[in-house]
Enzyme design. Structure first.
Site, PDB file in Angstrom:
ATOM      1  N   CYS A  32       0.789  -1.226   0.000  1.00 49.18           N
ATOM      2  CA  CYS A  32       0.000   0.000   0.000  1.00 49.18           C
ATOM      3  C   CYS A  32       0.826   1.284   0.000  1.00 49.18           C
ATOM      4  CB  CYS A  32      -0.968   0.060   1.168  1.00 49.18           C
ATOM      5  SG  CYS A  32      -2.102  -1.311   1.206  1.00 49.18           S
ATOM      6  N   GLY A  60       1.702  -1.206  -4.333  1.00 48.28           N
ATOM      7  CA  GLY A  60       0.448  -1.953  -4.356  1.00 48.28           C
ATOM      8  C   GLY A  60      -0.170  -1.931  -5.732  1.00 48.28           C
ATOM      9  N   ASN A 135      -1.822   2.708   5.064  1.00 46.07           N
ATOM     10  CA  ASN A 135      -0.739   1.772   4.727  1.00 46.07           C
ATOM     11  C   ASN A 135      -0.278   1.094   6.006  1.00 46.07           C
ATOM     12  OD1 ASN A 135       2.779   2.183   3.897  1.00 46.07           O
ATOM     13  ND2 ASN A 135       1.504   0.393   3.684  1.00 46.07           N
ATOM     14  N   GLY A 136      -0.380  -0.228   6.050  1.00 46.72           N
ATOM     15  CA  GLY A 136       0.063  -0.977   7.223  1.00 46.72           C
ATOM     16  C   GLY A 136      -0.964  -2.009   7.617  1.00 46.72           C
ATOM     17  N   TYR A 279      13.860  -3.701   0.276  1.00 48.48           N
ATOM     18  CA  TYR A 279      13.052  -4.114  -0.884  1.00 48.48           C
ATOM     19  C   TYR A 279      11.849  -3.228  -1.198  1.00 48.48           C
ATOM     20  CZ  TYR A 279       9.670  -6.851  -3.583  1.00 48.48           C
ATOM     21  OH  TYR A 279       8.755  -7.243  -4.493  1.00 48.48           O
ATOM     22  N   SER A 320      15.033  -5.118  -7.747  1.00 46.37           N
ATOM     23  CA  SER A 320      15.455  -4.785  -6.391  1.00 46.37           C
ATOM     24  C   SER A 320      16.794  -5.387  -5.992  1.00 46.37           C
ATOM     25  CB  SER A 320      14.368  -5.190  -5.391  1.00 46.37           C
ATOM     26  OG  SER A 320      13.954  -6.496  -5.676  1.00 46.37           O
ATOM     27  N   CYS A 419       5.559 -11.657   9.303  1.00 45.38           N
ATOM     28  CA  CYS A 419       5.384 -10.219   9.556  1.00 45.38           C
ATOM     29  C   CYS A 419       3.911  -9.943   9.839  1.00 45.38           C
ATOM     30  CB  CYS A 419       5.828  -9.418   8.336  1.00 45.38           C
ATOM     31  SG  CYS A 419       5.421  -7.665   8.465  1.00 45.38           S
ATOM     32  N   CYS A 468      12.564  -2.120  12.931  1.00 46.17           N
ATOM     33  CA  CYS A 468      11.936  -3.419  13.107  1.00 46.17           C
ATOM     34  C   CYS A 468      12.668  -4.376  12.161  1.00 46.17           C
ATOM     35  CB  CYS A 468      10.456  -3.377  12.742  1.00 46.17           C
ATOM     36  SG  CYS A 468       9.703  -5.026  12.759  1.00 46.17           S
ATOM     37  N   CYS A 471      11.013  -9.988  11.210  1.00 48.06           N
ATOM     38  CA  CYS A 471      10.919 -11.159  10.334  1.00 48.06           C
ATOM     39  C   CYS A 471      12.264 -11.883  10.246  1.00 48.06           C
ATOM     40  CB  CYS A 471      10.409 -10.780   8.952  1.00 48.06           C
ATOM     41  SG  CYS A 471      11.207  -9.350   8.251  1.00 48.06           S
TER      42      CYS A 471
HETATM   43  S1  SF4 Z   1      11.010  -5.683   9.308  1.00 46.37           S
HETATM   44 FE1  SF4 Z   1       9.912  -7.523   8.742  1.00 46.37          FE
HETATM   45  S2  SF4 Z   1       8.493  -7.892  10.468  1.00 46.37           S
HETATM   46 FE2  SF4 Z   1       9.172  -5.777  10.646  1.00 46.37          FE
HETATM   47  S3  SF4 Z   1       7.603  -4.598   9.557  1.00 46.37           S
HETATM   48 FE3  SF4 Z   1       9.241  -5.028   8.095  1.00 46.37          FE
HETATM   49  S4  SF4 Z   1       8.651  -6.871   6.989  1.00 46.37           S
HETATM   50 FE4  SF4 Z   1       7.389  -6.733   8.866  1.00 46.37          FE
END
Ligand code: SF4
Length: 480
Positions: A32, A60, A135-136, A279, A320, A419, A468, A471
């Protein structure tokens, strides 16, 4: 584990993971993009939003939509498809001039590909209208949905964006302003959300307190205020970047100017999605002041330091993987080359007419340049390996083109956890690294060697640790 056992497990996994899914389905998809513009006067803003959404199309491809606010009334057009499919000159001209317009491109992570889930969503309540682009993903969506339904809410969509709209509307009935209502709703929702909202008189932009998804603010030479998921969309409409919203910040655009409200700032640790840099985002964008292109170059260099190999050429998987391949080449001294060409005209919506020829989809989308590959030891860089199915086909493609060795390198660490913040990797079942060792994956994809970026190297993107990376490391910033 013996090779025969690996092969047996591979066969089972290929079936379980539906390896013959389409090329599109084997990739991790962007999630998104949002765009908004506020002007002092009525203008044909739908055209501007259209250009903004075009620049955000990579985030998206399932649906696109625009809502124009003219004299406090909303006029919208939205549908399934790419921006160029959904909007024609005629549909854009049918939308009136207005002083606020917001738009959205969607890749559905929750709710599925349904017309009803197209955004921006619009709600009507007795204090006025509300249009919302999101978005999210909310990590507490199920709980909120249940509570709202128990209190009498009737949902028209299957997307968690409607939950946000409901909560804002509920609070609006008690609060004196729309921004107060949005602020109260932010206390209820958890997870990833970058929002652009139009009320009858205001445009509001919000970034969640962790700052998972990007959101930036710019201004056009005419003084129009622009909000976009990425800076590439600001520049596409001639706006100059002013700032990225801080995590937890709300910008309120009203008649008299812009107000920044920061009551949610610093209430939670910043955790911008590291995968935006690896990415999701376009390389010509900057997120929180960090160039996406330069981040990918750096990741390529770090990959070269961490996993050197003797080879004749470094190539990237378009698009990418190209930046990281350049970085790998610069650090290793191995010449960079264009070894794979992407069919630019196939689009993300390509579908196969039959079931049996699914394996050909990678070949239709990508093809090797034999003159660069033949007789050479190739380093092949991609941004990540999710299910491993596409990589397996690409490696075979290079071997068929005469590569004598193929050394696969991922500019991301192995995906070991799902994720919950707005991507479609929602299950460990789909992540090949959850089921196999690196050595096994190397055999499964048919490479000579396989290496991933070490987890620690991610911190080097900005010298900070406020990302973050759940993942990869399983450290989720919110309760799941
Ligand atoms: S770093 Fe990984 S787990 Fe965290 S928001 Fe991005 S894709 Fe999702």
């Amino acid at each position: 584990m013996r090779m025969a056992e690996v092969e047996v497990r591979l066969k089972r996994t290929l079936v379980a993971h539906r390896i013959f899914k389409s090329y599109k389905e084997t990739l991790m998809e962007e999630k998104c993009g949002v765009f908004g513009i506020k002007s002092k006067v009525d203008k044909p803003l739908a055209q501007t939003v259209y250009y903004g959404l075009y620049a955000l199309q990579h985030r998206g491809q399932e649906s696109a939509g625009i809502v124009v606010n003219y004299d406090r009334e909303f006029y919208s057009h939205k549908d399934l498809g790419l921006v160029s499919d959904v909007f024609s000159q005629e549909t854009l001209e049918k939308l009136p001039e207005g002083n606020i317009a917001i738009g959205h491109v969607r890749y559905g992570t929750t709710g599925g590909t349904l017309r009803v889930n197209c955004q921006p969503i619009e709600v009507h309540h007795h204090k006025g209208n509300l249009a919302l682009a999101h978005n999210g993903n909310l990590s507490n969506a199920k709980k909120l949905h249940k509570n709202l339904e128990a209190s009498g809410a009737i949902f028209h969509t299957t997307s968690d964006t409607e939950i946000i709209a409901y909560l804002i509307t509920q609070h609006r009935l008690k609060e004196k302003s729309i921004e107060d209502a949005v602020s109260k709703a932010m206390n209820d929702i958890e997870g990833a959300y970058s929002l652009v909202i139009s009320s009858p008189t205001k445009m509001i932009a919000v970034r969640d307190p962790h700052g998972f998804r990007p959101l930036c603010y710019g201004i056009t030479p005419d003084g129009d205020h622009v909000i976009a998921s990425e800076t590439c969309a600001l520049y596409a409409v001639g706006a100059q970047w002013v700032k990225d919203l801080e995590p937890g910040e709300m910008l309120v655009f009203e008649e008299d100017g812009v107000i920044s409200r920061k009551e949610h700032c610093n209430t939670k640790p910043k955790r911008t999605c590291i995968f935006e840099y690896i990415y999701f985002a376009r390389p010509d964008s900057k997120i929180d002041g960090i160039s996406v292109h330069r981040s990918r170059l750096l990741l390529g260099k770090l990959l070269a330091k961490a996993s050197p190999v003797e080879a004749d050429i470094v190539i990237g998987v378009p698009d990418s993987g190209l930046d990281a391949a350049l970085g790998y080449s610069a650090e290793s001294g191995i010449p960079y080359g264009i070894g794979l060409i992407k069919n630019k005209y196939i689009g993300r919506t390509f579908i196969s007419p039959g079931q049996e020829d699914r394996t050909d989809k990678v070949k239709i989308k990508l093809s090797p340049i034999r003159s660069e590959i033949e007789g050479r030891r190739v380093v092949l860089i991609d941004d990540s390996i999710v299910r491993g199915t596409t990589m397996r086909r690409i490696v075979q493609m290079l071997r068929d083109a005469g590569a004598v060795e193929v050394h696969v390198k991922s500019s991301a660490p192995p995906f070991l956890h799902p994720c919950f913040y707005g991507t479609d990797i929602d299950s460990e079942e789909n992540l090949i690294a959850c089921h196999y060792s690196i050595e096994e994956i190397c055999r499964l994809i048919g490479a000579d060697t396989l290496s991933y970026l070490p987890l620690e190297a991610l911190k080097e993107i900005s010298g900070r640790e406020d990302f973050c990376a759940a993942c990869f490391d399983g450290s989720y910033p919110t309760d799941i």
